[in-house]
Design a protein around this motif. Structure first.
Motif, mmCIF file in Angstrom:
data_model
loop_
_atom_site.group_PDB
_atom_site.id
_atom_site.type_symbol
_atom_site.label_atom_id
_atom_site.label_comp_id
_atom_site.label_asym_id
_atom_site.label_seq_id
_atom_site.Cartn_x
_atom_site.Cartn_y
_atom_site.Cartn_z
ATOM 1 N N LEU A 90 0.837 -1.197 0.000
ATOM 2 C CA LEU A 90 0.000 0.000 0.000
ATOM 3 C C LEU A 90 0.867 1.239 0.000
ATOM 4 N N SER A 91 0.435 2.226 -0.763
ATOM 5 C CA SER A 91 1.116 3.512 -0.712
ATOM 6 C C SER A 91 0.055 4.589 -0.733
ATOM 7 N N GLU A 94 -1.667 4.223 -4.569
ATOM 8 C CA GLU A 94 -2.389 3.049 -5.033
ATOM 9 C C GLU A 94 -2.036 1.850 -4.174
ATOM 10 N N ARG A 95 -2.760 0.794 -4.441
ATOM 11 C CA ARG A 95 -2.523 -0.478 -3.785
ATOM 12 C C ARG A 95 -1.874 -1.378 -4.829
#
Lengths: 196, 393
Positions: A90-91, A94-95
């Motif tokens: 995760l960021s 986006e995933r």
């Protein structure tokens, strides 16, 4: 739903916002898909390159995967008998879902993310997929002294041994499983119905 | 050689302990009273949920999710229903989305009430416990009126919601939330400015801004360290959260006191969301209008042949789901709950993996309690909101 599918072997792809990937030696990925409305980046790779893929996703500025949220194994839905290893990162943007085929020995990503230690322990315990260089690979969910890998498809749901307290021996003993009633199987699909 | 420095004492913070929430076996290696190393042994409540789900149809699998985190019940059902709906490619009717959001926020209040009022007796403050549980009783009464069961509701199903709201429920929920703010004020009065509470909680279990993402924390643990990440608003949100207005409380120091304050603030924001849901609740159907996936109403089943056939097929064989894999996440009250569901075209999930937020939080217990004393271990377990059901599955 799918924005653009990139196939690295032909080197023809262009992602909105992911042009940076053209600069990288993309031979480490097999296929990348970006689902725009779900903010999901799905990457298929090979097991040898897994560590480089995850390291790239962590260090790169645009992807910048700060968290490793999940590692799990799933049998391939194309019924090949192989097991896929999935990594969910995760960021802020986006995933990312990285999917590789599990091999007999896989490299642990404990150096990159500390959260992988217990997640890999769980995959080892329930599936029997070994991770080299995991600092602490022992059982986590099954009983002490349990043999076998429960979530594999060849392991029966009822298990092999059951545990009970024996009054005469004053001990907890483990014996082969004995059921008074068969477990109910819900297999009512009719043979002439087509599978979708 | 200085032998005194090497001497450590290993203590078993056993599985049966009032402060080990659920069954949790902690091996603590102590030097005096200071913890050097903590090793949680989990799996004492492992029920084989993922394996059992592979034997059941998609609809029969919903009650397994009730029993995962038995404190916040409908959040897990929600995650699973969203996963199955993505596999089927369904779009929810508006009313069902609003009802789901309403009950997810009621679930959030239920969970945070339990978290705070069981954390308090572990630390030593015995009064909030029965007060908080009285509020939970009132909320469980809403669960019972809408689904039939106080705790394991089996209400949020793939395709919508099981039944429509009974008459008068929304009025009663409104009466509850108008008085609930004062109940929260009473809890705050007991705990927030209490000298003893602050001494036990401030600067205990500090999670820095670098550590929290590295260890996979989510939910309140992450927001307590200062990272404003909430799946209800990130990535466009899900259900109708993008139409509702609410705030996300974020902490600064990353200690237990911040997380406690965040939980109280989240309860107040949940009241706000519930009120908006009550005001905006649209009319309409509560399930997708496809009887191949969702059963018809029982009244119609009694006189219509097609409805009877649909009912029979759905409750014996179930619906077939196209080949695919999906990973859906939900902001459960404890953190980020992920459900992976794959299907090979049959009526049963081929593989269902559940990622519980407490699993990664418990992993971080080791680095959070090093250098603290045994009593602080109890504080940290309470602040992480550990429930054995979801960790062990």
């Amino acid at each position: 739903m799918i924005n653009n599918v990139g196939n690295l072997s032909n080197n023809i792809f262009e992602f909105s916002g992911f042009e940076f990937l053209q600069l990288v030696n993309l031979k480490i990925f097999d296929c990348i898909t970006y689902f725009e409305d779900e903010y999901l980046l799905q990457i298929f790779g090979s097991n040898d390159n897994l560590f480089e893929i995850v390291e790239f996703l962590q260090l790169d500025e645009v992807v910048n995967a700060q968290q490793l949220l999940d590692i799990f194994a799933s049998p391939s839905i194309y019924l090949t008998g192989r097991i896929d290893l999935n990594y969910i990162l995760l960021s802020n943007n986006e995933r990312t879902w990285v999917k590789v085929l599990a091999e007999l020995q896989n490299f642990s990503i404990a150096d990159l993310y500390s959260s992988s230690i217990w997640l890999e322990r769980e995959v080892w315990d329930l599936y029997g997929i070994f991770f080299i260089a995991n600092p602490d690979l022992r059982r986590i969910l099954t009983d002490y002294g349990f043999e076998g890998y429960p979530l594999r498809k060849d392991f029966p749901t009822s298990g092999y041994y059951e545990i009970r307290y024996d009054e005469s021996k004053k001990l907890i003993i483990s014996e082969p499983v004995e059921f008074t009633q068969e477990s109910r199987v819900f297999n009512f699909t009719s043979p002439w119905e087509e599978k979708i | 050689m200085n032998y005194a420095e090497l001497k450590t004492y290993t203590l078993n913070f056993g599985p049966q302990h009032p402060a080990a929430h659920g069954v949790l076996r902690l091996i603590l290696v102590l030097s005096g009273e200071v913890v050097q190393y903590a090793d949680p042994h989990i799996g004492l409540l492992h029920r084989g949920t993922e394996k059992l789900i592979e034997e059941k149809t998609f609809l029969q699998a919903v009650p397994y999710f009730d029993r995962l985190d038995y404190v916040s019940v409908m959040a897990q059902e929600h995650a699973y229903s969203m996963a199955v709906e993505k596999l089927l490619g369904l779009k929810m009717p508006q009313r069902s989305s609003y009802i789901r959001v309403l009950f997810c926020e009621i679930t959030r209040i239920l969970n945070h009430l339990l978290a705070v009022t069981t954390h308090a007796p572990d630390v030593g403050a015995l009064t909030p416990f029965p007060r908080g549980f009285e509020e939970r009783e009132k909320l469980m009464e809403f669960y019972e009126r809408v689904s039939g069961a106080r705790l394991h509701a089996n209400y949020i199903r793939p395709g919508g919601v099981a039944f429509d709201l009974p008459i008068g429920l929304l009025d009663d929920i409104f009466n509850f939330i108008t008085s609930f703010g004062s109940r929260l004020d009473e809890f705050e009065e007991l705990l927030t400015n209490n000298r003893i509470w602050k001494q036990r909680l401030v600067d205990v279990g500090i999670v820095s801004l670098e550590d929290a993402p590295n260890w996979g924390f989510s939910g309140v643990m992450l927001r307590g360290s200062g990272l404003a990440r909430d799946l209800r608003i990130d990535f466009g949100g899900y259900e109708v959260y993008d139409k509702l207005q609410f705030e996300i409380p974020v902490g600064q120091h990353g200690d237990c006191y911040d997380r406690y304050l965040i939980r109280l603030a989240e309860m107040r924001q949940s009241i706000r969301i519930i009120e908006q849901c009550l005001n905006e609740m649209p009319d309409g159907v509560v399930k997708v209008e496809d009887f191949k996936i969702v059963p018809p109403s029982r009244a119609v089943m009694k006189y219509s042949m097609e409805a009877l056939i649909h009912h029979f097929k759905l409750f014996s064989e179930g619906f077939n789901v196209p080949i695919g894999e999906v990973y859906s996440v939900v902001e459960a009250p404890k953190g980020e709950l992920g459900v992976f569901s794959s299907s090979i075209g049959m009526n049963k999930p081929y593989r269902c993996h559940i990622k519980a937020p407490g699993f990664l939080h418990l992993q971080g217990l080791d680095f959070m309690v090093r250098g603290h004393m045994i009593a602080d271990v109890v504080t940290v377990i309470g602040t992480q909101d550990i429930v054995s059901g979801e960790i062990d599955r």
